[in-house]
Design an enzyme around this catalytic site. Structure first.
Site, short mmCIF file in Angstrom:
data_model
loop_
_atom_site.label_atom_id
_atom_site.label_comp_id
_atom_site.label_asym_id
_atom_site.label_seq_id
_atom_site.Cartn_x
_atom_site.Cartn_y
_atom_site.Cartn_z
N TYR A 49 32.05 45.69 23.66
CA TYR A 49 31.30 44.43 23.55
C TYR A 49 30.61 44.28 22.19
O TYR A 49 29.67 43.49 22.06
CB TYR A 49 30.29 44.32 24.70
CG TYR A 49 30.91 43.89 26.02
CD1 TYR A 49 31.68 42.72 26.11
CD2 TYR A 49 30.70 44.62 27.19
CE1 TYR A 49 32.25 42.32 27.31
CE2 TYR A 49 31.26 44.22 28.40
CZ TYR A 49 32.04 43.06 28.46
OH TYR A 49 32.59 42.64 29.64
N ASN A 112 29.95 38.09 36.74
CA ASN A 112 31.18 37.29 36.86
C ASN A 112 32.43 38.12 37.12
O ASN A 112 33.55 37.68 36.88
CB ASN A 112 31.33 36.36 35.65
CG ASN A 112 31.50 37.11 34.35
OD1 ASN A 112 31.44 38.35 34.33
ND2 ASN A 112 31.71 36.39 33.27
N HIS A 115 36.68 41.25 33.49
CA HIS A 115 36.91 41.05 32.05
C HIS A 115 38.40 40.90 31.85
O HIS A 115 39.19 41.58 32.53
CB HIS A 115 36.42 42.26 31.24
CG HIS A 115 36.94 42.23 29.83
ND1 HIS A 115 36.31 41.50 28.84
CD2 HIS A 115 38.04 42.77 29.26
CE1 HIS A 115 37.01 41.62 27.71
NE2 HIS A 115 38.06 42.38 27.94
N GLU A 126 42.05 46.29 22.73
CA GLU A 126 41.28 46.77 23.89
C GLU A 126 42.09 47.78 24.71
O GLU A 126 41.52 48.75 25.22
CB GLU A 126 40.86 45.58 24.76
CG GLU A 126 39.81 44.70 24.07
CD GLU A 126 39.42 43.47 24.87
OE1 GLU A 126 38.52 42.74 24.41
OE2 GLU A 126 40.02 43.21 25.95
P1 IDP Z 1 34.55 36.49 28.86
O1 IDP Z 1 34.22 37.71 29.71
O2 IDP Z 1 34.96 35.33 29.73
O3 IDP Z 1 35.53 36.77 27.75
P2 IDP Z 1 32.46 36.44 26.80
O4 IDP Z 1 31.91 35.20 26.18
O5 IDP Z 1 33.35 37.32 25.98
O6 IDP Z 1 33.17 36.01 28.19
O7 IDP Z 1 31.20 37.28 27.31
C1 IDP Z 1 31.39 38.61 27.77
C2 IDP Z 1 30.61 38.79 29.04
O8 IDP Z 1 29.21 38.71 28.72
C3 IDP Z 1 30.81 37.72 30.11
O9 IDP Z 1 31.94 37.96 30.92
C4 IDP Z 1 29.53 37.84 30.89
O10 IDP Z 1 29.59 38.94 31.81
C5 IDP Z 1 28.51 38.15 29.82
N1 IDP Z 1 27.84 36.94 29.35
C6 IDP Z 1 28.31 36.00 28.50
N2 IDP Z 1 27.42 35.02 28.30
C7 IDP Z 1 26.34 35.37 29.02
C8 IDP Z 1 25.05 34.76 29.24
O11 IDP Z 1 24.74 33.69 28.72
N3 IDP Z 1 24.19 35.43 30.07
C9 IDP Z 1 24.51 36.62 30.67
N4 IDP Z 1 25.70 37.21 30.50
C10 IDP Z 1 26.60 36.60 29.70
MG MG Z 2 35.31 37.93 26.08
#
Ligand code: IDP
Ligand code: MG
Length: 150
Positions: A49, A112, A115, A126
Site C-alpha cells: 500500500y 470492503n 483487493h 503485486e
Molecule cells: P481499491 O482497493 O479499490 O483499489 P484504493 O483506492 O487502491 O482502492 O484503496 C485501497 C484500499 O484502501 C481500499 O480498498 C480501502 O480498503 C481503503 N480505502 C480507500 N479509501 C479509503 C477511505 O477513504 N477511507 C478508508 N479506507 C479507504
Molecule cells: Mg487499489
C-alpha cells in the site's frame, strides 16, 4: 495471460466469504494460479500500500490488512484485471453496482472485503511481491477453449 493479485482481506476471512469470492471468480471463468492463507507482516502491508502513504486513511488501512489473516491469490485470464475489478465492484461499497461482491456484502470503504490489482503492470508487480515463482502454478483446464476465445 494477464494476472491479478486478489486478496480476501481480514473482514472477508472473518465473515466466511473466502469461498464466495473464489466461487464468483471461478464461475466467471478466471483461472487460479496461486493461493496462500497468510498473516500479512507490517513490512509487506506497507510495501503493498506504499502508493497510499500519507493519505488520511493510510494508518487505518495498514492496521486493517494486518489485523487478521488474509487469503492471497493469483487469478489469470484475458483482461483479468478489468474483469476482476468489475466482479469486486467500486472501492466504495455504496458506489458498487448491484451484483458485485462489494455491493452484495459490504457497506464501508474501510471494510470492503477484497483487493484486486488495478492495472496489468501492477498485477505483475503485486504478484511478484506476494508470491515466489515456485508458488505459482502454470496449468490449463480442459474447458479453457470454451471460455477463452484464443
Ligand atoms: P481499491 O482497493 O479499490 O483499489 P484504493 O483506492 O487502491 O482502492 O484503496 C485501497 C484500499 O484502501 C481500499 O480498498 C480501502 O480498503 C481503503 N480505502 C480507500 N479509501 C479509503 C477511505 O477513504 N477511507 C478508508 N479506507 C479507504
Ligand atoms: Mg487499489
Amino acid at each position: 495471460m494477464e494476472r491479478s493479485l486478489v486478496l480476501v482481506k481480514p473482514d472477508g476471512v472473518q465473515r466466511g466469504l473466502v469461498g464466495e469470492v473464489i466461487a464468483r471468480l471461478e464461475r466467471r471463468g478466471l483461472l487460479l494460479a496461486g493461493a496462500k492463507f497468510m498473516q500479512v507482516s507490517r513490512a509487506l502491508a506497507e510495501e503493498h500500500y506504499g502508493i497510499h502513504k500519507g493519505k488520511p486513511f493510510y494508518e487505518g488501512l495498514i492496521a486493517y490488512i494486518i489485523s487478521a489473516p488474509v487469503m492471497a491469490m493469483v487469478w489469470e485470464g484475458p483482461n483479468a484485471v478489468v474483469a476482476i475489478r468489475q466482479t469486486m465492484g467500486a472501492t466504495r461499497p455504496l458506489e458498487a453496482a448491484p451484483g458485485t461482491i462489494r455491493h452484495d456484502f459490504a457497506l464501508e470503504v474501510g471494510r470492503n472485503l477484497t483487493h484486486a490489482s488495478d492495472s496489468p503492470e501492477n498485477g505483475a508487480k503485486e504478484v511478484a511481491l506476494w508470491f515466489k515463482p515456485e508458488e505459482l502454478v502454470s496449468w490449463r483446464r480442459a474447458v479453457d477453449p470454451w471460455i477463452f476465445e484464443k
